[in-house]
Design an enzyme around this catalytic site. Structure first.
Site, PDB file in Angstrom:
ATOM      1  N   TYR A  58       0.861  -1.192   0.000  1.00 51.75           N
ATOM      2  CA  TYR A  58       0.000   0.000   0.000  1.00 51.75           C
ATOM      3  C   TYR A  58       0.889   1.231   0.000  1.00 51.75           C
ATOM      4  CZ  TYR A  58      -4.822  -1.360   0.193  1.00 51.75           C
ATOM      5  OH  TYR A  58      -6.051  -1.786  -0.163  1.00 51.75           O
ATOM      6  N   GLU A  60      -0.518   4.625  -0.313  1.00 55.71           N
ATOM      7  CA  GLU A  60      -1.440   5.767  -0.411  1.00 55.71           C
ATOM      8  C   GLU A  60      -0.693   7.070  -0.171  1.00 55.71           C
ATOM      9  OE1 GLU A  60      -4.198   3.723   2.187  1.00 55.71           O
ATOM     10  OE2 GLU A  60      -5.845   4.515   0.976  1.00 55.71           O
ATOM     11  N   ASP A 204      -9.456  14.392 -23.799  1.00 55.88           N
ATOM     12  CA  ASP A 204      -9.409  12.961 -23.479  1.00 55.88           C
ATOM     13  C   ASP A 204      -8.808  12.249 -24.689  1.00 55.88           C
ATOM     14  OD1 ASP A 204      -9.874  10.269 -23.150  1.00 55.88           O
ATOM     15  OD2 ASP A 204     -11.896  10.507 -22.339  1.00 55.88           O
ATOM     16  N   THR A 230      -5.726   6.673 -21.297  1.00 57.34           N
ATOM     17  CA  THR A 230      -5.402   5.332 -20.821  1.00 57.34           C
ATOM     18  C   THR A 230      -4.062   4.971 -21.443  1.00 57.34           C
ATOM     19  OG1 THR A 230      -6.664   4.455 -22.672  1.00 57.34           O
ATOM     20  CG2 THR A 230      -7.764   4.493 -20.543  1.00 57.34           C
ATOM     21  N   LYS A 233      -4.170   1.368 -24.973  1.00 59.53           N
ATOM     22  CA  LYS A 233      -4.636   1.396 -26.374  1.00 59.53           C
ATOM     23  C   LYS A 233      -3.432   1.621 -27.297  1.00 59.53           C
ATOM     24  CE  LYS A 233      -9.259   2.783 -24.938  1.00 59.53           C
ATOM     25  NZ  LYS A 233      -9.246   3.423 -23.620  1.00 59.53           N
ATOM     26  N   ARG A 239      -3.069  -1.742 -18.520  1.00 62.84           N
ATOM     27  CA  ARG A 239      -4.388  -1.120 -18.350  1.00 62.84           C
ATOM     28  C   ARG A 239      -4.270  -0.102 -17.225  1.00 62.84           C
ATOM     29  NH1 ARG A 239      -7.414  -4.158 -21.470  1.00 62.84           N
ATOM     30  NH2 ARG A 239      -9.205  -2.815 -21.151  1.00 62.84           N
TER      31      ARG A 239
HETATM   32  N1  DSN Z   1     -14.128   0.804 -23.934  1.00 64.87           N
HETATM   33  C1  DSN Z   1     -13.200   1.689 -24.586  1.00 64.87           C
HETATM   34  C2  DSN Z   1     -13.353   1.672 -26.058  1.00 64.87           C
HETATM   35  O1  DSN Z   1     -13.574   0.582 -26.552  1.00 64.87           O
HETATM   36  O2  DSN Z   1     -13.236   2.669 -26.737  1.00 64.87           O
HETATM   37  C3  DSN Z   1     -13.260   3.038 -24.039  1.00 64.87           C
HETATM   38  O3  DSN Z   1     -13.309   3.012 -22.656  1.00 64.87           O
END
Ligand code: DSN
Length: 411
Positions: A58, A60, A204, A230, A233, A239
């Site tokens: 942990y 925090e 975003d 994120t 991708k 993730r």
């Molecule tokens: N679920 C993602 C997507 O497929 O674009 C976004 O959070």
């Protein structure tokens, strides 16, 4: 013996059922064409970073200000990730703790909005995201979202219309970003609109972060007050989420992430985030992003030559949306038929869709995964043919398996 098989040996002995499911999943990934635009295959190095003793702790708080003892190595690690993120994106401040993109967005809202405040963002059915004010998401329940969409004829954003909506509603935050928009986003234009109405600008970039750091998409960092993303991708990392912001907002953002919306950070994931930021600065990464764009463009062009209608007429990034109405199938049916042939996609609404989000009229295709396997334009031509033949109910599964075997993910 491969890295994978060595690393599952203990689990196989202790819990053969879970190990068996993981092995089945490895086989599924190896033998299917993964075209989901938001997914990617991480390298073994990323998996090694994630699967370490760092999961035991942990931590925090933030480096130098923890609520638990024994955090000296976690301070080193988090500072390293923060410095690498700042350098990669040329950002003034980075928070590497968000567990996901949704939590990154939640933290920005939590830091700068009161319940009921207005936010202007892209409509989910036109390519936005759940956290951009969907009525079934916390964002739409807590704040008053007004939505902009794409034009009916061109299916691209109209910045003058967005400006008029901003002038009419005077939102506190404007969100620029999408999860199913195949065209470039003009963040400088969004900045002008935000300035005119005195709004904060949140970019975003979850889908396009990899393209941005490779210089292949306009960069929001000079324009946006906050940038969220994120890593799993186009960035090809673990993730998890990331927030970048101007220095003046750093304290509020950090407080909103912890203790505002999260408690303990996932330090093993932060190790993999640090590695992602290092790898994203390499020449190989830039070449990989270039190939993603070449592949997506080729896939869109070949499908279009076969008579498929591509939303907005093409793509500038890593994804495209295929409108299946003229093929007389819904997005849901398209997804299911393709999956029978080992081609994995997701059903997706098209702009002004008359079908529900569960049925939809389109499918979204992306190339980050197949590009990670080493596929290039020639393979995109093959994939376009297999998509056409599969949707015509021709038997092509073996051909799909063959192409996958030519490009193994994990040797
Ligand atoms: N679920 C993602 C997507 O497929 O674009 C976004 O959070």
């Amino acid at each position: 013996m491969s890295w994978f098989h060595q690393n599952i040996k203990i689990l196989e002995k202790i819990d053969p059922k879970v190990a068996e499911i993981i092995k089945k999943e490895l086989l599924r990934q190896e033998l299917t064409l993964e075209l989901i635009a938001s997914e990617n295959f991480v390298t073994e190095a990323i998996m090694q970073a994630e699967a370490q003793v760092l999961t035991n702790k942990y931590a925090e708080g933030y480096p130098g200000k923890r609520y638990y003892g024994g955090c000296e190595n976690y301070d080193l690690l988090e500072n390293l990730a923060i410095e690498r993120a700042k350098k990669l994106f040329s950002a003034e401040h980075a928070n590497v703790q968000p567990h996901s993109g949704s939590q990154a967005n939640m933290a920005v809202y939590f830091a700068f909005l009161e319940p009921g405040n207005k936010v202007l963002a892209m409509d989910l059915s036109h390519g936005g995201h759940l956290t951009h004010g969907s009525p079934i998401n916390f964002s739409g329940k807590l704040y008053k979202f007004i939505h902009y969409g794409v034009e009916k004829d061109s299916e691209v954003l109209n910045y003058e219309k967005i400006r008029k909506l901003a002038l009419l509603h005077r939102p506190k935050i404007i969100v620029a970003g999408a999860s199913a928009y195949p065209r470039k986003i003009d963040f400088a234009e969004f900045r002008k609109i935000a300035d005119e109405v005195g709004a904060y600008l949140l970019a975003d970039i979850a889908h396009i972060a990899g393209l941005i750091v490779a210089g292949l998409h306009p960069d929001p960092v000079p324009y946006a007050d906050f940038v969220t993303t994120t890593l799993q991708k186009t960035l090809r990392g673990p993730r998890g989420g990331l927030i970048l912001c101007k220095k003046e907002f750093a304290e509020k953002i950090d407080k909103a992430v912890f203790p505002g919306v999260q408690s303990g950070p996932q330090m093993h994931i932060i190790a993999a985030k640090a590695l992602t930021f290092l790898l994203a600065k390499t020449r190989e990464f830039k070449d990989y992003q270039k190939q993603i764009i070449l592949n997506t463009r080729t896939l869109a062009q070949k499908l279009s030559e076969k008579g498929f209608r591509i939303v907005s007429g093409g793509t500038d990034n890593h994804l495209l949306i295929v409108d299946l109405r003229q093929n007389n199938i819904t997005g849901k049916e398209g997804q299911e038929i393709l999956e029978e042939a080992n081609i994995v996609t997701n059903k997706n609404t098209i702009p002004f869709d008359s079908q529900s989000p569960f049925i939809t009229s389109g499918i979204r295709l992306g190339t980050p995964c197949v590009t990670s396997r080493g596929m290039k334009e020639g393979e995109m031509e093959e994939i376009a043919l297999y998509i056409q033949q599969a949707l015509e109910k021709k038997e092509i599964k073996q051909k799909v398996i063959d192409i996958c075997k030519r490009f193994p993910i994990y040797e």
